[in-house]
Design an enzyme around this catalytic site. Structure first.
Site, short mmCIF file in Angstrom:
data_model
loop_
_atom_site.label_atom_id
_atom_site.label_comp_id
_atom_site.label_asym_id
_atom_site.label_seq_id
_atom_site.Cartn_x
_atom_site.Cartn_y
_atom_site.Cartn_z
CG ASP A 19 -3.24 -4.09 3.73
OD1 ASP A 19 -2.45 -4.29 4.66
OD2 ASP A 19 -3.16 -4.66 2.62
CD GLU A 40 1.00 -1.83 9.71
OE1 GLU A 40 0.52 -2.98 9.71
OE2 GLU A 40 0.94 -1.07 8.73
CG ASP A 58 1.90 -8.31 3.77
OD1 ASP A 58 0.76 -8.79 3.67
OD2 ASP A 58 2.15 -7.12 3.51
#
Length: 953
Positions: free
Chosen positions: A560, A563, A636
């Protein structure tokens, strides 16, 4: 390299192409070991530059252009595989008075000796793609943190009718990026930037750059005040912004606003000091007029509720939570100087909220046929041109450069249940037990974040107060034939037990610690991310996962915030300041973090246990990441109908970026408050929304239900007698019945560089009506999938591609191709159609993927065209397939004789089925049979590995 020769033969073609052109200026031509170099200095027709053409394979040529005298770029090639081999049947390099060329067995690349432009042709002389001439804006010197580089720009001349796809996953519902689209290649929650473009003209461009890049129409977006604005009172120069109480509509204040730019935390001070955003609704009203005529694109970034009306028509109705602002675009044809009424109603989400509005003007005539790449940092204009006989062939070339996609483990093609989050060992064990008790098929259960102690983020260790015996928990799940995937953030809190080790070895980015920026857990903790560009840091991170998680049996990794998500709402300059990789500046390597993060996990696990297939689910993704057994999910997203629809084009374009494994949170992640304690109407919408999302997700590489509260298990969404529950259970069961089909697609993806999710243009390149369809796709070679993304819809319009007939998967009813039809879409089914000539194996219902061997398969054969399918099987969980341990049964259907051919089985592996039964179900316009048909006319055959020929009736 083999059979490489240098010659000047065959170059008269290039001279003819340039007949009638002005005499080329003198340029220095040089043959290199793998191509040519052309140097321009003080040329009348070219900027000072060196242009290199480098033949990689017969179908791939690398083009590199640098300012004259700066030398070939030395930037590390993270995307390109270390094992890249040149594969050339023949190779010719040479020059004429006007051109320098290289020619392979497949294509020719030409450099103009007057302008430096590069053009690509096939061997019949047909132009494939041409560069536009580089100019003074092609290289703009820049630097950051001591790193000197260029901002680089390259324009390409494309055909107006071609379709352009790829470029990662974006949330703008755009399918075809040709003509007037701008897309930013940037890693951000819900946005994935992959610098690979795929064209219906059977070429691809791998833009070899790791920085933030704009693609398409790269002109800067204009602020709102580039329009001629008028307030509701008729005053010129602004819109009227009215700040009011969101509950009573009583007005706090009204003020002129001509720029809407509240994009980041640092912009919050621009709001009126007298108001509290959490209690406020803002209405923007007035008119806008453009100095241009033509197509305009409004670009919105927002959080909270956003509605937009133009000339009284509602054109957008959106919602997003504040910490994860969303984006959308609106296209509108405007007449020059003609005022249009606009009203925007914005209800911010919380005390910090975000809203920006910018726009693209119509494309000037001079840029009508240009597609551009503009990158913040690089040593060169550097790209790989990939040619092919089809779009699949082009993607194969991309994977030759950047790596093959391994076959994911067979369990990953089952159903996954996830939740944000299981807070205790007892919770996750109870859910697993409930699934087995209810006989809801499932293969994988997912442990989301915060299973660690509150202050120990980064340790990768369970909080023993809530998870008292993680090893026993994993064993209990395994004993129930469940796998477990776990969230492993690349983030480390300053109070974590591992922080000092990572800090002292310079394995972290320290700036966020010094800035004192805190996260949102408990009291808030200062934290940062480890540096996956550092080999020592990658090894240390894997060691944490291995010692604490892999050794107790964890099966898969959920990477998760990859980035990296330092903080969702700080601006890009702040993010770059925090993210300082050891390899070089953050500006130069901004997009490559997820690639290196996956590299460390993949290489670590394969070295630790070479026999267990790696599986990585990651929120961010870059070119080449498919080689590390990485799949992406779309981040998300919100639990709203418009978000579901946005996923369709996003997933297709991700797949057409050469990166095959993708999914999204079935049901959406972010949930409006109205669904937390819903009234009867909202509850039914929630159930219908999840039903439709499950139906869509069943036809993706991965099928995972996940999201915030309400809980996402099917039995929490609806009771067993409700049509929503029946629908979700049907979708899950269908997923398992199609396991043989889906797993064979995974093998095709590895062995043939195939793509499972397919834009309509991939298989129907002559059907231009399908180029822009952003709400349909092909699942493998056989199935046309059309998700339902509108509330209470019980029908939807479908485009049936020209060139094939189609059969309703559920009923067998035939539809002719080349038309758009409104078809039924009942609550419990989305429209799915099988293509004429399709061969679709359908198995038994399973409780998990390896519950029993597929001794009986229904083989649906669809009349109307020749067909073929290769049924693939292997051991399912190891890498023996890389050593040739697998079996394949090639199946062909000859439509002219209505004959089915089962070939000799090829290959073998331990535990394989030596005999099986096929129930042959022949579907035609005279024999309409679907998978839901109560009775099925079939022909049973026993197959023992030897060829069979069956005459169908």
């Amino acid at each position: 390299m083999r059979n490489i020769t240098y010659a000047l033969s065959g170059l008269m073609f290039f001279t003819m192409i340039h007949q009638g052109s002005a005499q080329a200026q003198k340029a220095q031509f040089e043959k290199t070991a793998t191509g040519v170099k052309v140097s321009f200095k003080n040329s009348a027709g070219s900027i000072d530059q060196d242009v290199y053409l480098d033949a990689i394979t017969d179908k791939i040529i690398r083009v590199t252009a640098v300012p004259a005298g700066t030398g070939f770029p030395k930037q590390q090639r993270l995307v390109i595989v270390d094992s890249l081999h040149r594969q050339l049947k023949s190779f010719v390099a040479g020059s004429t008075d006007s051109t320098a060329t290289i020619q392979t067995a497949d294509l020719r690349a030409i450099v103009s000796l007057s302008s430096g432009k590069v053009e690509f042709y096939d061997l019949h002389g047909h132009a494939i793609l041409k560069e536009a001439k580089r100019n003074s804006g092609s290289f703009t010197a820049g630097s950051y943190n001591g790193d000197a580089f260029y901002q680089v720009n390259q324009d390409f001349i494309v055909q107006p009718e071609e379709g352009i796809y790829g470029l990662g996953q974006h949330q703008n519902a755009v399918m075809n990026y040709n003509r007037g689209k701008q897309v930013t290649l940037l890693q951000y929650n819900t946005e994935i930037g992959i610098p690979f473009l795929l064209s219906t003209n059977n070429y691809g461009l791998l833009w070899h750059n790791y920085s933030i890049t704009k693609a398409g129409d790269v002109r800067p977006l204009l602020p709102l005040n580039a329009f001629k604005l008028s307030s509701v009172e008729g005053e010129q120069g602004w819109l009227t912004a009215t700040y009011m109480n969101r509950n009573t509509d009583s007005v706090y204040l009204s003020r002129p606003e001509s720029i809407i730019d509240y994009g980041y935390l640092t912009d919050q001070h621009k709001f009126p000091k007298e108001i509290k955003l959490a209690d406020t609704k803002v209405v923007y009203e007035g008119t806008l007029a453009s100095p241009y005529a033509g197509k305009h694109v409004l670009h919105f970034k927002y959080s909270g509720y956003m509605k937009v009306w133009i000339d009284g028509q509602l054109v957008a109705d959106r919602w997003r939570q504040s910490w994860n602002a969303g984006t959308f675009e609106l296209e509108k044809d405007l007449e020059k100087d003609q005022p249009r009424r606009i009203r925007m109603e914005w209800i911010p989400d919380g005390s910090e909220s975000y809203f920006t509005l910018n726009w693209q003007s119509p494309i000037p005539a001079a840029r009508q046929n240009l597609f551009s790449f503009n990158s913040e940092a690089g040593d060169a204009i550097d790209y790989y041109f990939v040619h092919g006989a089809s779009m699949d062939d082009v993607i194969s070339g991309y994977r030759h450069l950047s790596g093959k996609a391994p076959i994911m483990p067979v369990w990953s093609f089952g159903f996954w249940q996830s939740r944000e989050r299981y807070k205790t060992q007892a919770e996750i064990e109870q859910v697993a037990t409930e699934f087995r008790k209810r006989k809801i098929p499932i293969d994988n259960i997912v442990q989301d974040w915060s299973y660690w102690s509150e202050n120990d983020w980064g340790s990768q260790q369970f909080d023993l107060n809530r998870f008292p015996d993680p090893k026993a928990m994993v064993k209990k799940l395994h004993d129930q034939n469940l796998k477990i995937m776990i969230s492993a953030w690349p983030k480390i809190n300053e109070e974590s037990r591992v922080y000092q080790e990572f800090k002292s070895n310079k394995w972290i980015y320290p700036r966020n610690i010094y800035d004192g920026r805190k996260d949102w857990i408990g009291k808030g903790y200062t934290s940062t991310f480890y540096d996956p560009f550092n080999q020592g840091a990658r090894d240390a991170f894997w060691k944490l996962l291995d010692n604490n998680l892999f050794k107790i049996g964890i099966d898969a990794w959920w990477m998760d915030a990859s980035e990296p998500d330092i903080h969702s709402n700080i601006d890009l300059d702040e993010r770059k300041a925090v993210f300082q990789p050891s390899i070089g500046s953050s500006v130069r390597y901004y997009n490559a973090f997820p690639l290196q993060n996956a590299k460390g996990i993949y290489e670590g696990q394969r070295a630790t246990d070479p026999n267990k297939r790696v599986f990585i689910l990651t929120r961010s993704f870059f070119a080449g990441q498919q080689r590390y057994a990485a799949a992406a999910w779309s981040g998300d997203i919100a639990s709203r109908w418009h978000d579901m629809k946005d996923q369709i084009a996003g997933g297709i374009n991700f797949s057409m970026s050469g990166t095959p494994y993708w999914t999204m949170d079935a049901g959406g992640f972010l949930v409006e408050n109205r669904f937390h304690k819903p009234n009867a109407v909202d509850l039914e919408e929630w159930r219908e929304l999840n039903s439709r999302w499950y139906q869509y997700a069943a036809f993706l590489p991965l099928f995972r239900a996940h999201g915030q509260f309400p809980f996402r298990e099917p039995y929490h969404i609806a009771p067993a007698e409700h049509p929503a529950y029946r629908s979700m259970l049907y979708a899950i069961n269908l997923r398992y019945k199609l396991l043989a089909y889906n797993y064979s697609l995974a093998a095709k993806t590895f062995f043939e560089d195939y793509s499972m999710i397919r834009g309509l243009a991939m298989d129907f390149p002559l059907d231009k009506a399908g180029f822009d369809r952003n709400d349909q796709y092909l699942w493998g070679p056989s199935l046309l999938v059309s998700p339902v993304t509108e509330k209470v819809a019980r029908s939807r319009k479908i485009h049936f591609p020209q060139g094939a007939d189609w059969y309703d998967l559920y009923s067998g009813k035939k539809v002719s191709g080349g038309q758009d039809l409104l078809v039924d879409a009942p609550y419990e089914r989305i429209p799915v159609y099988a293509k004429a000539g399709a061969i679709v194996p359908v198995g038994q219902e399973l409780q998990y993927s390896t519950e029993k061997k597929q001794t009986v398969l229904d083989l649906y054969i669809y009349a109307g065209a020749d067909g073929q399918f290769s049924l693939y099987e292997d051991e399912g969980d190891n890498y023996n397939y890389e050593k040739g341990k697998y079996s394949r049964i090639d199946i062909r259907y000859d439509n002219s004789t209505q004959t089915l051919l089962l070939a000799d089985r090829k290959g073998e592996f331990e535990g394989m089925l030596h005999s099986r039964k096929f129930n042959i179900i022949f579907v035609s316009d005279r024999n309409a049979i679907g998978i839901d048909s109560p009775t099925k006319k079939s022909m049973a055959v026993s197959y023992h590995g030897k060829a069979l020929q069956i005459k169908l009736k």
